[in-house]
Scaffold this motif. Structure first.
Motif, PDB file in Angstrom:
ATOM      1  N   MET A 230       8.216   3.873   6.803  1.00  7.75           N
ATOM      2  CA  MET A 230       7.249   2.801   7.005  1.00  7.75           C
ATOM      3  C   MET A 230       7.861   1.445   6.706  1.00  7.75           C
ATOM      4  N   ARG A 231       8.683   1.370   5.662  1.00  4.88           N
ATOM      5  CA  ARG A 231       9.343   0.107   5.335  1.00  4.88           C
ATOM      6  C   ARG A 231      10.213  -0.360   6.499  1.00  4.88           C
ATOM      7  N   ARG A 232      10.963   0.554   7.083  1.00  2.00           N
ATOM      8  CA  ARG A 232      11.815   0.176   8.204  1.00  2.00           C
ATOM      9  C   ARG A 232      10.981  -0.272   9.399  1.00  2.00           C
ATOM     10  N   GLU A 233       9.876   0.419   9.644  1.00  2.00           N
ATOM     11  CA  GLU A 233       9.029   0.039  10.774  1.00  2.00           C
ATOM     12  C   GLU A 233       8.426  -1.350  10.569  1.00  2.00           C
ATOM     13  N   ILE A 234       8.029  -1.641   9.350  1.00  2.00           N
ATOM     14  CA  ILE A 234       7.452  -2.961   9.067  1.00  2.00           C
ATOM     15  C   ILE A 234       8.511  -4.046   9.227  1.00  2.00           C
TER      16      ILE A 234
ATOM     17  N   GLY B 281       8.502  18.714  -6.307  1.00  2.00           N
ATOM     18  CA  GLY B 281       9.656  17.839  -6.126  1.00  2.00           C
ATOM     19  C   GLY B 281       9.952  17.573  -4.662  1.00  2.00           C
ATOM     20  N   ILE B 282       9.800  18.609  -3.819  1.00  2.00           N
ATOM     21  CA  ILE B 282      10.019  18.416  -2.386  1.00  2.00           C
ATOM     22  C   ILE B 282       8.964  17.470  -1.813  1.00  2.00           C
ATOM     23  N   ALA B 283       7.727  17.639  -2.247  1.00  2.00           N
ATOM     24  CA  ALA B 283       6.660  16.757  -1.764  1.00  2.00           C
ATOM     25  C   ALA B 283       6.929  15.309  -2.140  1.00  2.00           C
ATOM     26  N   GLU B 284       7.494  15.086  -3.313  1.00  2.00           N
ATOM     27  CA  GLU B 284       7.863  13.726  -3.703  1.00  2.00           C
ATOM     28  C   GLU B 284       8.946  13.175  -2.781  1.00  2.00           C
ATOM     29  N   ASP B 285       9.912  14.023  -2.429  1.00  2.00           N
ATOM     30  CA  ASP B 285      10.965  13.577  -1.501  1.00  2.00           C
ATOM     31  C   ASP B 285      10.368  13.202  -0.147  1.00  2.00           C
ATOM     32  N   VAL B 286       9.437  14.003   0.347  1.00  2.00           N
ATOM     33  CA  VAL B 286       8.806  13.709   1.634  1.00  2.00           C
ATOM     34  C   VAL B 286       8.048  12.384   1.569  1.00  2.00           C
ATOM     35  N   ALA B 287       7.326  12.175   0.480  1.00  2.00           N
ATOM     36  CA  ALA B 287       6.584  10.926   0.337  1.00  2.00           C
ATOM     37  C   ALA B 287       7.520   9.723   0.293  1.00  2.00           C
ATOM     38  N   GLU B 288       8.644   9.869  -0.395  1.00  2.00           N
ATOM     39  CA  GLU B 288       9.607   8.766  -0.467  1.00  2.00           C
ATOM     40  C   GLU B 288      10.235   8.490   0.898  1.00  2.00           C
ATOM     41  N   LEU B 289      10.548   9.537   1.645  1.00  2.00           N
ATOM     42  CA  LEU B 289      11.112   9.354   2.983  1.00  2.00           C
ATOM     43  C   LEU B 289      10.094   8.710   3.923  1.00  2.00           C
TER      44      LEU B 289
ATOM     45  N   VAL C 163       0.839  -1.206   0.000  1.00  2.00           N
ATOM     46  CA  VAL C 163       0.000   0.000   0.000  1.00  2.00           C
ATOM     47  C   VAL C 163       0.871   1.252   0.000  1.00  2.00           C
ATOM     48  N   ALA C 164       1.930   1.240   0.818  1.00  2.00           N
ATOM     49  CA  ALA C 164       2.823   2.403   0.886  1.00  2.00           C
ATOM     50  C   ALA C 164       3.516   2.645  -0.450  1.00  2.00           C
ATOM     51  N   ARG C 165       3.929   1.580  -1.110  1.00  2.00           N
ATOM     52  CA  ARG C 165       4.596   1.750  -2.403  1.00  2.00           C
ATOM     53  C   ARG C 165       3.629   2.267  -3.461  1.00  2.00           C
ATOM     54  N   ALA C 166       2.379   1.804  -3.403  1.00  2.00           N
ATOM     55  CA  ALA C 166       1.389   2.296  -4.364  1.00  2.00           C
ATOM     56  C   ALA C 166       1.136   3.788  -4.157  1.00  2.00           C
ATOM     57  N   ARG C 167       1.077   4.215  -2.897  1.00  2.00           N
ATOM     58  CA  ARG C 167       0.896   5.644  -2.623  1.00  2.00           C
ATOM     59  C   ARG C 167       2.121   6.446  -3.058  1.00  2.00           C
ATOM     60  N   LEU C 168       3.288   5.837  -2.924  1.00  2.00           N
ATOM     61  CA  LEU C 168       4.495   6.527  -3.363  1.00  2.00           C
ATOM     62  C   LEU C 168       4.475   6.738  -4.869  1.00  2.00           C
ATOM     63  N   GLU C 169       4.027   5.737  -5.613  1.00  2.00           N
ATOM     64  CA  GLU C 169       3.930   5.894  -7.064  1.00  2.00           C
ATOM     65  C   GLU C 169       2.961   7.008  -7.431  1.00  2.00           C
ATOM     66  N   GLN C 170       1.897   7.153  -6.654  1.00  2.00           N
ATOM     67  CA  GLN C 170       0.959   8.250  -6.915  1.00  2.00           C
ATOM     68  C   GLN C 170       1.617   9.603  -6.643  1.00  2.00           C
ATOM     69  N   SER C 171       2.367   9.683  -5.556  1.00  2.00           N
ATOM     70  CA  SER C 171       2.985  10.965  -5.214  1.00  2.00           C
ATOM     71  C   SER C 171       4.084  11.348  -6.189  1.00  2.00           C
ATOM     72  N   ARG C 172       4.671  10.376  -6.869  1.00  2.00           N
ATOM     73  CA  ARG C 172       5.729  10.694  -7.829  1.00  2.00           C
ATOM     74  C   ARG C 172       5.200  11.405  -9.070  1.00  2.00           C
ATOM     75  N   LEU C 173       3.896  11.519  -9.189  1.00  2.00           N
ATOM     76  CA  LEU C 173       3.296  12.239 -10.312  1.00  2.00           C
ATOM     77  C   LEU C 173       3.085  13.714 -10.008  1.00  2.00           C
TER      78      LEU C 173
END
Length: 423
Positions: A129-133, A116-124, A36-46
């Protein structure tokens, strides 16, 4: 791995052994929250593409067809006789093509940068979340593996108590021990069976939780990994936390985003310039309206007063900058505090583990000497039962302290941003 007494679970040879690295790899690939997090990241990269779309040219075409009442007028012809002339045809066709391009659009400049900054925030945030999981998976793995080891210790005590009960029954039948000794042996065996059931249920529950995290069937056994290694220097860990933790980096980028959004309000005071070109084609023409027309327009717009909306936005963004600044400092302070607290917990867990292993060694030696004394007729059955119970308790205690030490090490690595830092 803590050396246990030489009794292990009877496990089918077909049951696979899941290692910690395999569990983490399965979580990276199969965990649903991570997907789910990766799918949201792909959305934010747009976001950047969407911001650039406002500055790129737009091209549109349109077509029309009109069916209406045909209107004719009798006009004199070449011979002087009235001839019907169609003034409004019944069928009309039209087409239009238009191109628009922003030439100077100051409000779009910071928007592109902020995207571009918002994309960086979404990726971070996704990385955090990946580390927490993965941290949760590691915790579940260590917990399930420790329960599995506890089963072996309780199984050993049960087998010893069963053998002791059988031996006591023979001695009672021979009249060499009292009824109280037989009842005590039966009670010890019943308690050991109850402890084994609890240990098996705890292992099954923890294994099921791990299987859910990595999205696979709970048809595996585990191996208890060694205690994770952690750096020895406190200052290095605090510096590493400030540099590598994605939540700290996300707080910094959020501050950059807040500053960029405030800058966007300032740019909204500037004028904008645009260009448009239109070409129209119609099936009906006249002296005043030819069949095809075109127009090129260069337009400029400067909003001098918008009712104070820009001033309101500017004050709002200034408050958000102050909020983001405080959140950045809070994230950095929290990271340093978590490292210090995790370091203290790890050192405390290490000390407890050392004492637990020392107690385990003493319990083993006590149990060995008690067995020798019992066979020589010096020790009583109660002393043997107590020694066996103490040994099992020391085994379980050492396993528990090892688990706590491993979890404390994981928390320390997590607080320093070192756990699961790479895919």
């Amino acid at each position: 791995m803590i050396a246990l007494l030489a009794l292990t679970l009877t496990v089918s040879a077909a049951t696979p052994v899941l290692t910690l690295d395999e569990a983490l790899a399965a979580a990276r690939q199969n965990n649903l929250d991570l997907k789910v997090a990766r799918a949201r990241l792909e959305q934010s990269r747009l976001l950047s593409n969407r911001a650039w779309a406002g500055y790129l040219p737009t091209v549109s075409v349109a077509g029309t067809y009109t069916r209406q009442r045909e209107i004719t007028l009798p006009l004199p012809g070449p011979t002087g006789e009235p001839t019907p002339v169609v003034v409004t045809p019944g069928d009309q066709f039209g087409a239009q093509a238009e191109v628009r391009q922003a030439i100077i659009a100051p409000s779009l400049w910071p928007a592109i940068r902020n995207a571009g900054i918002a994309e960086d925030v979404a990726e971070l945030n996704t990385d955090n979340m990946r580390r927490e999981i993965l941290f949760a998976v590691a915790q579940a793995y260590f917990g399930a593996a420790s329960y599995q080891e506890a089963i072996r210790a309780t199984q050993f005590l049960l087998d010893v108590n069963k053998a002791r009960e059988a031996d006591t029954q023979k001695r009672f039948d021979a009249g060499t021990v009292t009824k109280v000794a037989l009842l005590r042996s039966q009670l010890d065996r019943a308690r050991a069976e109850q402890d084994l059931v609890r240990a098996r249920n705890a292992f099954a529950s923890s294994r099921l939780a791990l299987a859910t995290l990595i999205q696979r069937d709970a048809d595996f056994t585990l191996e208890l990994p060694p205690v994770p290694q952690v750096p020895s220097q406190q200052e290095d860990l605090e510096k590493q936390a400030l540099e590598q933790r994605p939540d700290v980096a996300a707080a910094r980028r959020n501050l950059d985003l807040a500053l960029g959004q405030k800058q966007a309000v300032w740019f909204s005071y500037a004028p904008s310039v645009g260009f448009s070109g239109v070409y129209r084609l119609s099936s009906v023409s006249s002296v005043f309206a030819p069949a095809n027309t075109w127009a090129l327009t260069l337009s400029a717009q400067w909003v001098l007063w918008d009712g104070g909306l820009r001033e309101i936005n500017l004050r709002e963004q200034s408050a958000r900058v102050a909020e983001a600044t405080a959140q950045q400092k809070q994230a950095e302070a929290r990271a340093v505090e978590e490292v210090s607290r995790a370091r203290l917990e790890f050192e405390n867990a290490q000390a407890n583990l050392t004492k637990a292993e020392e107690a385990l060694g003493l319990a083993r030696e006590t149990q060995r000497l008690t067995e020798i004394s019992f066979k020589a007729g010096v020790a009583t059955y109660l002393e043997v039962a107590d020694a066996n119970s103490a040994l099992t308790g020391a085994e379980v205690g050492a396993i528990s302290e090892r688990l706590q030490t491993s979890l404390a090490a994981l928390r320390l690595l997590r607080s320093a941003g070192a756990f699961a830092a790479q895919e």
